[in-house]
Design a protein around this motif. Structure first.
Motif, PDB file in Angstrom:
ATOM      1  N   THR A  64       0.842  -1.200   0.000  1.00 38.01           N
ATOM      2  CA  THR A  64       0.000   0.000   0.000  1.00 38.01           C
ATOM      3  C   THR A  64       0.872   1.242   0.000  1.00 38.01           C
ATOM      4  OG1 THR A  64      -0.097  -0.005   2.415  1.00 38.01           O
ATOM      5  CG2 THR A  64      -1.877  -1.121   1.238  1.00 38.01           C
ATOM      6  N   GLY A  65       1.718   1.377  -1.031  1.00 40.59           N
ATOM      7  CA  GLY A  65       2.587   2.546  -1.116  1.00 40.59           C
ATOM      8  C   GLY A  65       3.564   2.571   0.037  1.00 40.59           C
ATOM      9  N   ARG A  66       3.727   3.744   0.670  1.00 38.15           N
ATOM     10  CA  ARG A  66       4.719   3.872   1.734  1.00 38.15           C
ATOM     11  C   ARG A  66       4.241   3.317   3.069  1.00 38.15           C
ATOM     12  NH1 ARG A  66       5.336   8.161  -1.426  1.00 38.15           N
ATOM     13  NH2 ARG A  66       3.935   9.536  -0.290  1.00 38.15           N
ATOM     14  N   THR A  67       2.973   2.963   3.188  1.00 40.80           N
ATOM     15  CA  THR A  67       2.494   2.408   4.452  1.00 40.80           C
ATOM     16  C   THR A  67       3.107   1.047   4.721  1.00 40.80           C
ATOM     17  OG1 THR A  67       0.414   3.605   4.266  1.00 40.80           O
ATOM     18  CG2 THR A  67       0.422   1.697   5.713  1.00 40.80           C
ATOM     19  N   GLY A  68       3.406   0.300   3.678  1.00 42.90           N
ATOM     20  CA  GLY A  68       3.995  -1.021   3.840  1.00 42.90           C
ATOM     21  C   GLY A  68       3.090  -2.098   3.273  1.00 42.90           C
ATOM     22  N   THR A  69       3.349  -3.334   3.677  1.00 41.72           N
ATOM     23  CA  THR A  69       2.596  -4.479   3.189  1.00 41.72           C
ATOM     24  C   THR A  69       1.565  -4.886   4.231  1.00 41.72           C
ATOM     25  OG1 THR A  69       4.489  -5.240   1.888  1.00 41.72           O
ATOM     26  CG2 THR A  69       2.770  -6.850   2.363  1.00 41.72           C
ATOM     27  N   VAL A  70       0.319  -5.076   3.785  1.00 38.18           N
ATOM     28  CA  VAL A  70      -0.776  -5.403   4.698  1.00 38.18           C
ATOM     29  C   VAL A  70      -1.519  -6.628   4.198  1.00 38.18           C
ATOM     30  CG1 VAL A  70      -1.054  -2.975   5.356  1.00 38.18           C
ATOM     31  CG2 VAL A  70      -2.448  -3.928   3.508  1.00 38.18           C
ATOM     32  N   VAL A  71      -2.329  -7.202   5.095  1.00 35.83           N
ATOM     33  CA  VAL A  71      -3.177  -8.330   4.726  1.00 35.83           C
ATOM     34  C   VAL A  71      -4.268  -7.836   3.784  1.00 35.83           C
ATOM     35  CG1 VAL A  71      -4.729 -10.118   5.586  1.00 35.83           C
ATOM     36  CG2 VAL A  71      -2.702  -9.482   6.909  1.00 35.83           C
ATOM     37  N   ALA A  72      -4.468  -8.548   2.688  1.00 26.20           N
ATOM     38  CA  ALA A  72      -5.453  -8.136   1.687  1.00 26.20           C
ATOM     39  C   ALA A  72      -6.871  -8.404   2.191  1.00 26.20           C
ATOM     40  CB  ALA A  72      -5.214  -8.889   0.383  1.00 26.20           C
ATOM     41  N   PRO A  73      -7.851  -7.633   1.693  1.00 25.53           N
ATOM     42  CA  PRO A  73      -9.254  -7.900   2.066  1.00 25.53           C
ATOM     43  C   PRO A  73      -9.661  -9.290   1.620  1.00 25.53           C
ATOM     44  CG  PRO A  73      -9.023  -5.768   0.970  1.00 25.53           C
ATOM     45  CD  PRO A  73      -7.722  -6.486   0.795  1.00 25.53           C
ATOM     46  N   ARG A  74     -10.511  -9.915   2.402  1.00 30.38           N
ATOM     47  CA  ARG A  74     -11.010 -11.234   2.018  1.00 30.38           C
ATOM     48  C   ARG A  74     -12.145 -11.090   1.026  1.00 30.38           C
ATOM     49  NH1 ARG A  74     -11.059 -13.637   8.183  1.00 30.38           N
ATOM     50  NH2 ARG A  74      -8.801 -13.817   8.403  1.00 30.38           N
ATOM     51  N   PRO A  75     -12.233 -11.996   0.065  1.00 35.98           N
ATOM     52  CA  PRO A  75     -13.319 -11.896  -0.913  1.00 35.98           C
ATOM     53  C   PRO A  75     -14.672 -11.934  -0.218  1.00 35.98           C
ATOM     54  CG  PRO A  75     -11.680 -13.523  -1.596  1.00 35.98           C
ATOM     55  CD  PRO A  75     -11.344 -13.133  -0.193  1.00 35.98           C
ATOM     56  N   ALA A 246       9.192   1.884  -3.158  1.00 31.36           N
ATOM     57  CA  ALA A 246       9.881   0.592  -3.056  1.00 31.36           C
ATOM     58  C   ALA A 246      10.072   0.179  -1.602  1.00 31.36           C
ATOM     59  CB  ALA A 246      11.227   0.666  -3.767  1.00 31.36           C
ATOM     60  N   ALA A 247      10.384   1.149  -0.732  1.00 27.55           N
ATOM     61  CA  ALA A 247      10.557   0.841   0.687  1.00 27.55           C
ATOM     62  C   ALA A 247       9.249   0.354   1.289  1.00 27.55           C
ATOM     63  CB  ALA A 247      11.060   2.073   1.440  1.00 27.55           C
ATOM     64  N   GLY A 248       8.126   0.961   0.867  1.00 32.31           N
ATOM     65  CA  GLY A 248       6.836   0.530   1.370  1.00 32.31           C
ATOM     66  C   GLY A 248       6.466  -0.861   0.894  1.00 32.31           C
ATOM     67  N   GLN A 249       6.799  -1.192  -0.352  1.00 32.83           N
ATOM     68  CA  GLN A 249       6.454  -2.500  -0.900  1.00 32.83           C
ATOM     69  C   GLN A 249       7.294  -3.621  -0.305  1.00 32.83           C
ATOM     70  OE1 GLN A 249       6.633  -2.046  -5.283  1.00 32.83           O
ATOM     71  NE2 GLN A 249       4.468  -2.504  -5.228  1.00 32.83           N
ATOM     72  N   THR A 250       8.586  -3.374  -0.125  1.00 30.00           N
ATOM     73  CA  THR A 250       9.492  -4.437   0.307  1.00 30.00           C
ATOM     74  C   THR A 250       9.758  -4.444   1.801  1.00 30.00           C
ATOM     75  OG1 THR A 250      11.473  -3.066  -0.020  1.00 30.00           O
ATOM     76  CG2 THR A 250      10.670  -4.309  -1.926  1.00 30.00           C
ATOM     77  N   GLY A 251       9.519  -3.311   2.473  1.00 29.34           N
ATOM     78  CA  GLY A 251       9.869  -3.217   3.880  1.00 29.34           C
ATOM     79  C   GLY A 251      11.350  -3.004   4.098  1.00 29.34           C
ATOM     80  N   LEU A 252      12.091  -2.713   3.030  1.00 32.52           N
ATOM     81  CA  LEU A 252      13.540  -2.537   3.108  1.00 32.52           C
ATOM     82  C   LEU A 252      13.923  -1.099   2.774  1.00 32.52           C
ATOM     83  CD1 LEU A 252      14.731  -5.690   1.114  1.00 32.52           C
ATOM     84  CD2 LEU A 252      14.617  -5.464   3.585  1.00 32.52           C
ATOM     85  N   THR A 253      14.865  -0.541   3.510  1.00 33.18           N
ATOM     86  CA  THR A 253      15.452   0.733   3.108  1.00 33.18           C
ATOM     87  C   THR A 253      16.359   0.468   1.913  1.00 33.18           C
ATOM     88  OG1 THR A 253      17.411   0.496   4.505  1.00 33.18           O
ATOM     89  CG2 THR A 253      15.439   1.485   5.512  1.00 33.18           C
ATOM     90  N   ASP A 254      16.854   1.556   1.277  1.00 36.21           N
ATOM     91  CA  ASP A 254      17.737   1.353   0.132  1.00 36.21           C
ATOM     92  C   ASP A 254      19.011   0.612   0.543  1.00 36.21           C
ATOM     93  OD1 ASP A 254      18.523   3.511   1.642  1.00 36.21           O
ATOM     94  OD2 ASP A 254      19.155   4.744  -0.044  1.00 36.21           O
ATOM     95  N   GLU A 256      19.312  -1.552   3.056  1.00 37.90           N
ATOM     96  CA  GLU A 256      18.971  -2.952   3.310  1.00 37.90           C
ATOM     97  C   GLU A 256      18.770  -3.714   2.003  1.00 37.90           C
ATOM     98  OE1 GLU A 256      16.703  -2.050   7.564  1.00 37.90           O
ATOM     99  OE2 GLU A 256      15.561  -2.283   5.697  1.00 37.90           O
ATOM    100  N   TRP A 257      18.147  -3.052   1.017  1.00 37.40           N
ATOM    101  CA  TRP A 257      17.964  -3.710  -0.281  1.00 37.40           C
ATOM    102  C   TRP A 257      19.313  -3.988  -0.935  1.00 37.40           C
ATOM    103  CZ3 TRP A 257      19.268  -2.350  -5.290  1.00 37.40           C
ATOM    104  CH2 TRP A 257      18.733  -3.153  -6.300  1.00 37.40           C
ATOM    105  N   LEU A 258      20.230  -3.015  -0.846  1.00 33.04           N
ATOM    106  CA  LEU A 258      21.559  -3.220  -1.425  1.00 33.04           C
ATOM    107  C   LEU A 258      22.269  -4.398  -0.772  1.00 33.04           C
ATOM    108  CD1 LEU A 258      22.815   0.453  -1.889  1.00 33.04           C
ATOM    109  CD2 LEU A 258      22.401  -1.228  -3.698  1.00 33.04           C
ATOM    110  N   ASP A 259      22.023  -4.620   0.529  1.00 28.88           N
ATOM    111  CA  ASP A 259      22.624  -5.769   1.207  1.00 28.88           C
ATOM    112  C   ASP A 259      22.195  -7.081   0.555  1.00 28.88           C
ATOM    113  OD1 ASP A 259      23.946  -4.158   2.987  1.00 28.88           O
ATOM    114  OD2 ASP A 259      22.470  -4.384   4.596  1.00 28.88           O
ATOM    115  N   THR A 260      20.927  -7.131   0.101  1.00 30.96           N
ATOM    116  CA  THR A 260      20.446  -8.366  -0.544  1.00 30.96           C
ATOM    117  C   THR A 260      21.088  -8.565  -1.919  1.00 30.96           C
ATOM    118  OG1 THR A 260      18.543  -7.351  -1.684  1.00 30.96           O
ATOM    119  CG2 THR A 260      18.232  -8.036   0.610  1.00 30.96           C
ATOM    120  N   GLN A 261      21.604  -7.484  -2.515  1.00 29.59           N
ATOM    121  CA  GLN A 261      22.208  -7.569  -3.842  1.00 29.59           C
ATOM    122  C   GLN A 261      23.724  -7.779  -3.790  1.00 29.59           C
ATOM    123  OE1 GLN A 261      19.886  -7.412  -6.463  1.00 29.59           O
ATOM    124  NE2 GLN A 261      18.567  -7.399  -4.643  1.00 29.59           N
ATOM    125  N   ALA A 262      24.285  -7.799  -2.574  1.00 33.13           N
ATOM    126  CA  ALA A 262      25.743  -7.865  -2.439  1.00 33.13           C
ATOM    127  C   ALA A 262      26.369  -9.059  -3.154  1.00 33.13           C
ATOM    128  CB  ALA A 262      26.129  -7.840  -0.965  1.00 33.13           C
TER     129      ALA A 262
END
Length: 319
Positions: A64-75, A246-254, A256-262
């Protein structure tokens, strides 16, 4: 023969899936950020990222943008079809939020979650009114975004007193950069080739153009330089907005994301295919290259103003 255990990312995904299914994590609740999930599960950031990707593909969570990742509504479960009830005689209409409150609520929503999260229904929900109450003041999202843009441009705080041309351009550029940093979504509101005809945006352009007018430059050059200064600000602001998203979608700062690409980066630099890049990154030291948008803004502004000074000097009449 014993079955091979599921890989760690699937085990993490399964644990989160159970928490969602049993109601421990309800629709709209934030899912643990990638870094926290990695720490609590004792895995690498890349593994935690992969686990969340599984749940996104299943439609159980969403960003949800910069808010982060949330549980989706149930159908919604199918139920009997309902017809809208006719209004009772003398019924009081839904509360009217007023145009200013509507615009301010939309700005707050875009600041928190990005422009993609903005909708008439979402803004109305923030105010506790119906979407129809919001439509009393604006025709739709496009008009609302224009009003939001003109409102935040009212935060421009550069002095309006006469000053040398370079000082005026510096003050104007830095003031607009501050507004973009406070409201990253502003960079997404319109392309340079289709400028918004908003009073405060035109007033800003007037300030910048007047600083260049009468310096021996032809009209087209003055207009070009104004566009170049504006695009320098907007271009960097676009990347600030993308990083926030990107930080909101992944929960990672730039970082932290670079650490995953090391590991991948080390392999590429060690291949010998990119000797200049490998040498330069080696020369910046163990802390690595720190890409700072504010510093880049200042460096780019200085370069542009130095070039404008050269043009002004060349265009000045002989003494």
């Amino acid at each position: 023969m014993a079955e091979r255990p599921d890989p760690p990312y699937l085990r993490i995904a399964a644990a989160l899936r159970r928490r969602i299914e049993n109601g421990e994590l309800a629709p709209g609740d934030r899912v643990p950020a990638t870094r926290r999930l990695a720490r609590e599960s004792g895995v690498a950031l890349a593994t935690a990222t992969k686990a969340l990707a599984v749940l996104r593909q299943e439609g159980l969570i969403h960003a949800t943008g910069r808010t982060g990742t949330v549980v989706a509504p149930r159908p919604a479960r199918p139920g009997p079809r309902r017809t809208a009830a006719a209004p009772l005689p003398g019924a009081v209409p839904a509360a009217d939020p007023g145009r200013d409150r509507l615009v301010r609520a939309a700005i707050a929503l875009a600041d928190a979650e990005g422009l993609a999260a903005l909708s008439m229904r979402a803004v109305a929900g923030r105010l506790g009114v119906s979407a129809m109450a919001a439509y009393r003041h604006v025709q739709g999202k496009d008009e609302l975004v224009a009003l939001m843009t003109d409102t935040v441009l009212g935060e421009l705080d550069h002095p309006r007193t006469p000053a040398p041309w370079r000082t005026r351009l510096e003050e104007g550029a830095r003031a607009l950069w501050r507004v973009h940093r406070a409201h990253p979504w502003l960079a997404q509101t319109g392309p340079l080739t289709r400028p918004q005809l908003l009073p405060r945006l035109l007033a800003y352009s007037e300030w910048m153009l007047a600083a260049l007018d009468g310096r021996g430059l032809d009209a087209a050059t003055v207009l070009d330089l104004n566009v170049l200064l504006y695009s320098h600000i907007q271009g960097l602001a676009v990347h600030a907005e993308r990083e926030a998203h990107a930080a909101g979608q992944t929960g990672l700062t730039d970082e932290e994301w670079l650490d995953t690409q090391a590991p991948a980066m080390s392999a590429l630099l060690g291949s010998g295919a990119y000797p200049t890049l490998a040498r330069l990154l080696g020369e910046v030291g163990a802390d690595g290259y720190d890409l700072r948008l504010d510093a880049l803004f200042e460096r780019g502004l200085r370069a542009l103003l130095d070039d404008i000074a050269r043009l002004v000097e060349e265009g000045a009449p002989p003494a």
